[in-house]
Design a protein around this motif. Sequence first.
Motif, PDB file in Angstrom:
ATOM      1  N   THR A 122       4.372  -0.812   7.362  1.00  0.00           N
ATOM      2  CA  THR A 122       3.553  -1.483   6.345  1.00  0.00           C
ATOM      3  C   THR A 122       4.363  -1.918   5.124  1.00  0.00           C
ATOM      4  OG1 THR A 122       2.950   0.553   5.188  1.00  0.00           O
ATOM      5  CG2 THR A 122       1.557  -0.111   7.035  1.00  0.00           C
TER       6      THR A 122
ATOM      7  N   PHE B 201       0.826  -1.204   0.000  1.00  0.00           N
ATOM      8  CA  PHE B 201       0.000   0.000   0.000  1.00  0.00           C
ATOM      9  C   PHE B 201       0.860   1.254   0.000  1.00  0.00           C
ATOM     10  CE2 PHE B 201      -3.325  -2.800   0.946  1.00  0.00           C
ATOM     11  CZ  PHE B 201      -2.998  -3.568   2.043  1.00  0.00           C
ATOM     12  N   THR B 202       0.297   2.352  -0.517  1.00  0.00           N
ATOM     13  CA  THR B 202       0.908   3.653  -0.309  1.00  0.00           C
ATOM     14  C   THR B 202       0.566   4.059   1.120  1.00  0.00           C
ATOM     15  OG1 THR B 202      -1.082   4.654  -1.263  1.00  0.00           O
ATOM     16  CG2 THR B 202       0.811   4.397  -2.715  1.00  0.00           C
ATOM     17  N   ASP B 203       1.583   4.208   1.942  1.00  0.00           N
ATOM     18  CA  ASP B 203       1.337   4.449   3.360  1.00  0.00           C
ATOM     19  C   ASP B 203       2.440   5.309   3.939  1.00  0.00           C
ATOM     20  OD1 ASP B 203      -0.510   2.447   5.548  1.00  0.00           O
ATOM     21  OD2 ASP B 203       0.778   4.078   6.227  1.00  0.00           O
ATOM     22  N   TYR B 204       2.071   6.075   4.974  1.00  0.00           N
ATOM     23  CA  TYR B 204       3.071   6.886   5.665  1.00  0.00           C
ATOM     24  C   TYR B 204       3.845   6.058   6.693  1.00  0.00           C
ATOM     25  CZ  TYR B 204      -0.127  10.479   3.963  1.00  0.00           C
ATOM     26  OH  TYR B 204      -0.938  11.260   3.170  1.00  0.00           O
ATOM     27  N   ASP B 205       3.270   4.935   7.090  1.00  0.00           N
ATOM     28  CA  ASP B 205       3.813   4.130   8.172  1.00  0.00           C
ATOM     29  C   ASP B 205       4.860   3.159   7.639  1.00  0.00           C
ATOM     30  OD1 ASP B 205       2.243   2.001  10.725  1.00  0.00           O
ATOM     31  OD2 ASP B 205       4.335   2.483  10.297  1.00  0.00           O
TER      32      ASP B 205
END
Length: 121
Positions: A107, A100-104
């Motif tokens: 992930t 996923f495109t994620d800031y975390d």
Amino acid sequence: QVQLVESGGGLVQAGDSLKLSCEASTRTFGSYAMGWFRQAPGKGRDFVATIHRNGDSTYYADSVKGRFTISRDDAKNTYLQMNRLKPEDTAVYYCAAGPFTDYDPSTYDYWGRGTQVTVSS
């Protein structure tokens, strides 16, 4: 298993530009969202930018929005164009692959070893 290798870091002056590259060794590159993170000495790993697996959607940290651009090609490469660099951009920059495109960062499943970017004032 996905191997990621970053390149393009270096020592530059404030206001200069650099382009980081990340080469992935996988036949399923198109299945992964890609992200760039950075880590300054004594600090945690911070989100910089991420791009959807199809390349249509990108997201940026507020600190780099308007200065940095993330992109990817069909040849398993992800790029980070960094313009108007500031001393506070100094860090080790890592690319990462995940579902996923994620800031975390948690992930993301795969990480490169990083490339040093140093911006002098």
